[in-house]
Design a protein around this motif. Structure first.
Motif, PDB file in Angstrom:
ATOM      1  N   LEU A  14     -14.144  42.238  -7.662  1.00 10.83           N
ATOM      2  CA  LEU A  14     -13.565  41.216  -8.669  1.00 10.83           C
ATOM      3  C   LEU A  14     -14.526  40.453  -9.214  1.00 10.83           C
ATOM      4  O   LEU A  14     -14.504  40.220 -10.656  1.00 10.83           O
ATOM      5  CB  LEU A  14     -12.436  40.576  -8.212  1.00 10.83           C
ATOM      6  CG  LEU A  14     -11.312  41.273  -7.835  1.00 10.83           C
ATOM      7  CD1 LEU A  14     -10.120  40.374  -7.117  1.00 10.83           C
ATOM      8  CD2 LEU A  14     -10.412  41.914  -9.157  1.00 10.83           C
ATOM      9  N   THR A  15     -15.573  39.769  -8.443  1.00 12.86           N
ATOM     10  CA  THR A  15     -16.679  39.232  -9.117  1.00 12.86           C
ATOM     11  C   THR A  15     -17.517  40.058 -10.012  1.00 12.86           C
ATOM     12  O   THR A  15     -17.713  39.655 -10.987  1.00 12.86           O
ATOM     13  CB  THR A  15     -17.561  38.554  -7.839  1.00 12.86           C
ATOM     14  OG1 THR A  15     -16.600  37.661  -7.011  1.00 12.86           O
ATOM     15  CG2 THR A  15     -18.471  37.758  -8.423  1.00 12.86           C
ATOM     16  N   LEU A  16     -17.671  41.260  -9.652  1.00 13.48           N
ATOM     17  CA  LEU A  16     -18.529  42.041 -10.418  1.00 13.48           C
ATOM     18  C   LEU A  16     -17.833  42.420 -11.750  1.00 13.48           C
ATOM     19  O   LEU A  16     -18.463  42.237 -12.942  1.00 13.48           O
ATOM     20  CB  LEU A  16     -18.858  43.249  -9.707  1.00 13.48           C
ATOM     21  CG  LEU A  16     -20.240  43.348  -8.849  1.00 13.48           C
ATOM     22  CD1 LEU A  16     -20.127  44.493  -7.843  1.00 13.48           C
ATOM     23  CD2 LEU A  16     -21.514  43.087  -9.526  1.00 13.48           C
ATOM     24  N   LEU A  17     -16.472  42.621 -11.486  1.00 18.72           N
ATOM     25  CA  LEU A  17     -15.683  43.281 -12.772  1.00 18.72           C
ATOM     26  C   LEU A  17     -15.385  41.933 -13.746  1.00 18.72           C
ATOM     27  O   LEU A  17     -15.273  42.311 -15.002  1.00 18.72           O
ATOM     28  CB  LEU A  17     -14.317  43.800 -12.372  1.00 18.72           C
ATOM     29  CG  LEU A  17     -14.336  44.916 -11.685  1.00 18.72           C
ATOM     30  CD1 LEU A  17     -12.908  45.682 -11.028  1.00 18.72           C
ATOM     31  CD2 LEU A  17     -14.592  46.147 -12.945  1.00 18.72           C
ATOM     32  N   THR A  18     -15.180  40.805 -13.272  1.00 19.51           N
ATOM     33  CA  THR A  18     -15.014  39.782 -14.091  1.00 19.51           C
ATOM     34  C   THR A  18     -15.900  39.019 -14.533  1.00 19.51           C
ATOM     35  O   THR A  18     -15.747  38.162 -15.502  1.00 19.51           O
ATOM     36  CB  THR A  18     -13.811  38.682 -13.308  1.00 19.51           C
ATOM     37  OG1 THR A  18     -14.621  38.093 -12.139  1.00 19.51           O
ATOM     38  CG2 THR A  18     -12.532  39.347 -13.022  1.00 19.51           C
TER      39      THR A  18
END
Length: 67
Positions: A14-18
């Protein structure tokens, strides 16, 4: 200040995606799968996630390498 390791593959994905990280479509699909699928990662998936985190200057997974 040193960043703490990610506690889960979902949190890391999620950190990479957001974030403002440039990702390929394939990497985005992979990270989306990790974010919603609770099944354990394979060795290859764990390796790819580790490489994506390192490439974007993010901390590793806690207990990385242990599936």
């Amino acid at each position: 200040m040193t960043e703490l390791p990610f506690r889960s593959n979902r949190q890391a994905a999620l950190t990479l995606l957001t974030g403002s990280h440039r990702l390929s479509r394939k990497a985005g699909q992979f990270l989306g799968q990790l974010a919603v699928d609770p099944s354990p990662m394979s060795v290859a998936q764990a390796d790819w996630l580790a490489k994506l985190l390192a490439k974007h200057g993010l901390p590793p997974l806690a207990g990385e390498g242990a599936l």
